[in-house]
Design a protein around this motif. Structure first.
Motif, mmCIF file in Angstrom:
data_model
loop_
_atom_site.group_PDB
_atom_site.id
_atom_site.type_symbol
_atom_site.label_atom_id
_atom_site.label_comp_id
_atom_site.label_asym_id
_atom_site.label_seq_id
_atom_site.Cartn_x
_atom_site.Cartn_y
_atom_site.Cartn_z
ATOM 1 N N GLN A 1 59.021 61.975 36.894
ATOM 2 C CA GLN A 1 59.195 62.668 38.233
ATOM 3 C C GLN A 1 59.871 63.906 38.295
ATOM 4 O O GLN A 1 59.604 64.885 39.160
ATOM 5 N N ASN A 2 60.764 63.987 37.207
ATOM 6 C CA ASN A 2 61.335 65.756 37.236
ATOM 7 C C ASN A 2 60.495 66.206 36.376
ATOM 8 O O ASN A 2 60.616 66.485 35.328
ATOM 9 N N PHE A 3 59.233 66.904 36.970
ATOM 10 C CA PHE A 3 58.416 67.945 36.339
ATOM 11 C C PHE A 3 58.572 69.187 37.047
ATOM 12 O O PHE A 3 58.932 69.613 38.157
ATOM 13 N N GLU A 4 57.988 70.154 36.321
ATOM 14 C CA GLU A 4 57.762 71.368 36.758
ATOM 15 C C GLU A 4 56.576 72.016 36.362
ATOM 16 O O GLU A 4 56.047 72.052 35.163
ATOM 17 N N MET A 5 56.001 72.515 37.311
ATOM 18 C CA MET A 5 54.436 73.215 37.170
ATOM 19 C C MET A 5 54.856 74.950 36.997
ATOM 20 O O MET A 5 55.209 75.606 37.728
ATOM 21 N N VAL A 6 54.764 75.162 35.861
ATOM 22 C CA VAL A 6 55.507 76.503 35.179
ATOM 23 C C VAL A 6 54.470 77.523 35.535
ATOM 24 O O VAL A 6 54.838 78.539 36.236
ATOM 25 N N PHE A 7 53.193 77.544 35.147
ATOM 26 C CA PHE A 7 52.106 78.406 35.162
ATOM 27 C C PHE A 7 50.879 77.623 35.645
ATOM 28 O O PHE A 7 50.744 76.547 35.234
ATOM 29 N N ALA A 8 50.052 78.215 36.737
ATOM 30 C CA ALA A 8 48.643 77.448 36.993
ATOM 31 C C ALA A 8 47.782 78.443 37.357
ATOM 32 O O ALA A 8 48.266 79.415 38.047
ATOM 33 N N GLU A 9 46.524 78.351 37.220
ATOM 34 C CA GLU A 9 45.506 79.198 37.503
ATOM 35 C C GLU A 9 44.118 78.755 37.501
ATOM 36 O O GLU A 9 43.883 77.699 36.639
ATOM 37 N N THR A 10 43.245 79.109 38.414
ATOM 38 C CA THR A 10 41.953 78.571 38.352
ATOM 39 C C THR A 10 41.206 79.669 37.802
ATOM 40 O O THR A 10 41.242 80.867 38.228
ATOM 41 N N ILE A 11 40.325 79.671 36.822
ATOM 42 C CA ILE A 11 39.432 80.316 35.915
ATOM 43 C C ILE A 11 37.950 80.089 36.566
ATOM 44 O O ILE A 11 37.564 79.076 36.247
ATOM 45 N N PRO A 12 37.482 81.166 37.693
ATOM 46 C CA PRO A 12 36.039 80.495 38.175
ATOM 47 C C PRO A 12 35.010 80.619 37.124
ATOM 48 O O PRO A 12 35.158 81.420 36.105
ATOM 49 N N TYR A 13 34.103 79.650 37.300
ATOM 50 C CA TYR A 13 32.962 79.928 36.126
ATOM 51 C C TYR A 13 32.000 81.047 36.330
ATOM 52 O O TYR A 13 31.784 81.321 37.411
ATOM 53 N N PRO A 14 31.756 81.723 35.330
ATOM 54 C CA PRO A 14 30.697 82.732 35.309
ATOM 55 C C PRO A 14 29.362 82.061 35.912
ATOM 56 O O PRO A 14 29.232 80.797 35.558
ATOM 57 N N GLU A 15 28.617 82.505 36.335
ATOM 58 C CA GLU A 15 27.366 82.286 36.986
ATOM 59 C C GLU A 15 26.301 81.378 35.874
ATOM 60 O O GLU A 15 25.916 80.373 36.192
ATOM 61 N N LYS A 16 26.653 82.096 34.556
ATOM 62 C CA LYS A 16 25.765 81.271 33.619
ATOM 63 C C LYS A 16 26.383 80.080 33.408
ATOM 64 O O LYS A 16 25.699 78.913 33.289
ATOM 65 N N PRO B 1 45.523 57.827 40.046
ATOM 66 C CA PRO B 1 46.453 56.864 40.765
ATOM 67 C C PRO B 1 47.474 56.723 39.862
ATOM 68 O O PRO B 1 48.731 56.439 40.553
ATOM 69 N N ILE B 2 47.745 56.576 38.585
ATOM 70 C CA ILE B 2 48.846 56.227 37.701
ATOM 71 C C ILE B 2 49.817 57.296 38.042
ATOM 72 O O ILE B 2 51.201 57.025 38.060
ATOM 73 N N GLY B 3 49.489 58.616 38.329
ATOM 74 C CA GLY B 3 50.295 59.540 38.388
ATOM 75 C C GLY B 3 50.825 59.504 40.062
ATOM 76 O O GLY B 3 52.308 59.722 40.170
ATOM 77 N N ASP B 4 49.909 59.018 40.751
ATOM 78 C CA ASP B 4 50.568 59.007 42.274
ATOM 79 C C ASP B 4 51.729 57.884 42.078
ATOM 80 O O ASP B 4 52.547 57.870 43.056
ATOM 81 N N GLU B 5 51.164 56.747 41.522
ATOM 82 C CA GLU B 5 52.409 55.502 41.370
ATOM 83 C C GLU B 5 53.897 55.960 40.662
ATOM 84 O O GLU B 5 54.827 55.556 41.371
ATOM 85 N N LEU B 6 53.602 57.021 39.819
ATOM 86 C CA LEU B 6 54.761 57.254 39.013
ATOM 87 C C LEU B 6 55.555 58.561 39.586
ATOM 88 O O LEU B 6 56.604 58.966 39.162
ATOM 89 N N LEU B 7 54.681 59.519 39.929
ATOM 90 C CA LEU B 7 55.184 60.825 40.413
ATOM 91 C C LEU B 7 55.403 61.109 41.955
ATOM 92 O O LEU B 7 56.371 61.922 42.216
ATOM 93 N N PHE B 8 54.555 60.267 42.815
ATOM 94 C CA PHE B 8 54.704 60.667 43.972
ATOM 95 C C PHE B 8 54.632 59.381 45.017
ATOM 96 O O PHE B 8 53.997 59.204 45.880
ATOM 97 N N ALA B 9 55.710 58.424 44.531
ATOM 98 C CA ALA B 9 55.731 57.075 45.147
ATOM 99 C C ALA B 9 56.249 57.338 46.505
ATOM 100 O O ALA B 9 56.253 56.163 47.401
ATOM 101 N N GLU B 10 57.015 58.339 47.215
ATOM 102 C CA GLU B 10 57.429 58.443 48.390
ATOM 103 C C GLU B 10 56.305 58.454 49.378
ATOM 104 O O GLU B 10 56.582 58.262 50.721
ATOM 105 N N TYR B 11 55.111 58.591 49.017
ATOM 106 C CA TYR B 11 54.171 58.734 50.094
ATOM 107 C C TYR B 11 53.329 57.562 50.218
ATOM 108 O O TYR B 11 53.009 56.512 49.320
#
Length: 354
Positions: free
Chosen positions: A33-48, A147-157
């Motif tokens: 649960q002590n994780f860090e999202m260091v970099f993140a990006e969405t690469i849009p799909y080319p129309e092709k 859901p395994i991530g929900d269970e182990l990383l976000f159990a407070e919700y």
């Protein structure tokens, strides 16, 4: 290099075809649960690529095999570009969801393209992918996997809900994680927004100003899927075979469909949430203020909107986590969620050919 942390690049491509989500994440060993999202990006799909992936459902087997390799090659290029852009010099492995072309678990079929060996060779990194096939082989739905991530990383919700191509939700009931797909979301909304010249309905503004079709609303809510108990999951083929024909034969305008289907989404979500509970909301649909407001009008609950990175990249984060559990030979697939014969550690490992 920090020996107490694992560095993973997670990839996700959703059914709404917005693009590829990449998240470079580090986890503390033993305290995930002590994780860090260091970099993140969405690469849009080319129309092709958008067109190819939309039509791939109709490809023959050999053409699909070739597509999986070429798509893996494309993913490898985008990964290399991402790594170079952010000057990333330490990756323990890549965890790739791939792109779902076919998902019919009741027939024992699920297919995610994005060949793992091709990605490994292109990036010169270890790759974990194909997280669904083993679960389907064990009699499960192969979904949802988050859901395994929900269970182990976000159990407070009380609930973790993702609004993407589809809405899915998970919660812990009597010590067991329960999760399922609720209904289609962006895979339908984006289709009708495009008829009006937009990629999506920003904030739900078109829906908000559209006309409500009560008969269509009740017809959608009467579909058999909504009466099924979990575990259950949805695929794009169900939308094409069931939802689109109903919407098309209604002869409603795109504006009316966006309004009515948005209300339908909110109604279905409200039906599975208990009063007064705390809900973590993620996925691109979280920006649809109309749907969130409509959910609250149907059911009093606390919708928690996290930071932008978690909204947009939670699934990429959790697929990185699924990969970590797989590499460590720990359970990453819950039978209580998918209906498989047993809990298991799912995913194929690929190593680069040197």
């Amino acid at each position: 290099m920090n020996k107490n942390r694992v560095s993973i690049l997670g990839l996700m491509s959703g059914t709404s075809l917005d693009g590829i989500d990449l998240a470079y994440v580090t986890f503390q060993k033993g305290k995930y649960q002590n994780f860090e999202m260091v970099f993140a990006e969405t690469i849009p799909y080319p129309e092709k690529w958008r067109e190819i992936l939309q039509n791939a459902l109709h490809f023959e087997a050999e053409k699909l095999k070739a597509l999986s390799v070429s798509y893996g090659d494309y993913l490898g290029d985008e990964i290399n570009r991402f790594v170079k852009k952010y000057h990333i010099n330490n990756i323990d492995f890549i965890a790739s969801h791939g792109h779902t072309i076919l998902h019919q678990p009741e027939k024992g079929i699920t297919l995610q393209i994005g060949d793992g060996q091709t990605i490994a060779n292109k990036t010169q990194q270890k790759v974990v992918c194909d997280f669904r096939t083993q679960d389907v082989a064990l009699g499960g739905q192969g979904a949802p996997l988050v859901p395994i991530g929900d269970e182990l990383l976000f159990a407070e919700y009380d609930y973790c809900m993702n609004l993407g191509g589809f809405a899915n939700i998970s919660s812990n009931e009597n010590g067991r994680r329960i999760a399922f797909d609720i209904c289609p979301v962006n895979v339908v909304l984006n289709f009708y927004a495009k008829k009006l010249g937009f990629y999506y309905d920003a904030n739900g503004d078109i829906a908000k100003n559209g006309t409500f079709d009560e008969a269509l609303f009740h017809q959608l809510n009467g579909l058999a899927y909504y009466k099924k108990n979990s575990p259950k999951s949805l695929g794009i083929e169900w939308v094409k075979e069931t939802i689109f024909p109903i919407l098309e034969t209604s002869n409603a305008t795109p504006e009316t469909i966006l309004r009515t289907f948005s209300d339908h989404i909110a109604w279905q979500i409200a039906n599975v949430i208990s009063e007064g509970k705390k809900v973590l909301c993620t996925g691109g649909g979280t920006y649809n203020q109309y749907i969130l407001q409509k959910i609250s009008s149907f059911k009093k609950c606390e919708s928690v909107i996290p930071d932008k990175n978690l909204i947009e990249f939670k699934e990429a984060l959790i697929f990185a986590f699924l990969g970590l559990l797989r590499v460590d030979n720990q359970i990453n697939c819950l039978s209580s969620v998918t209906g498989a014969k047993k809990n298991h550690s799912s995913g194929e490992l690929f190593y680069p050919n040197l």
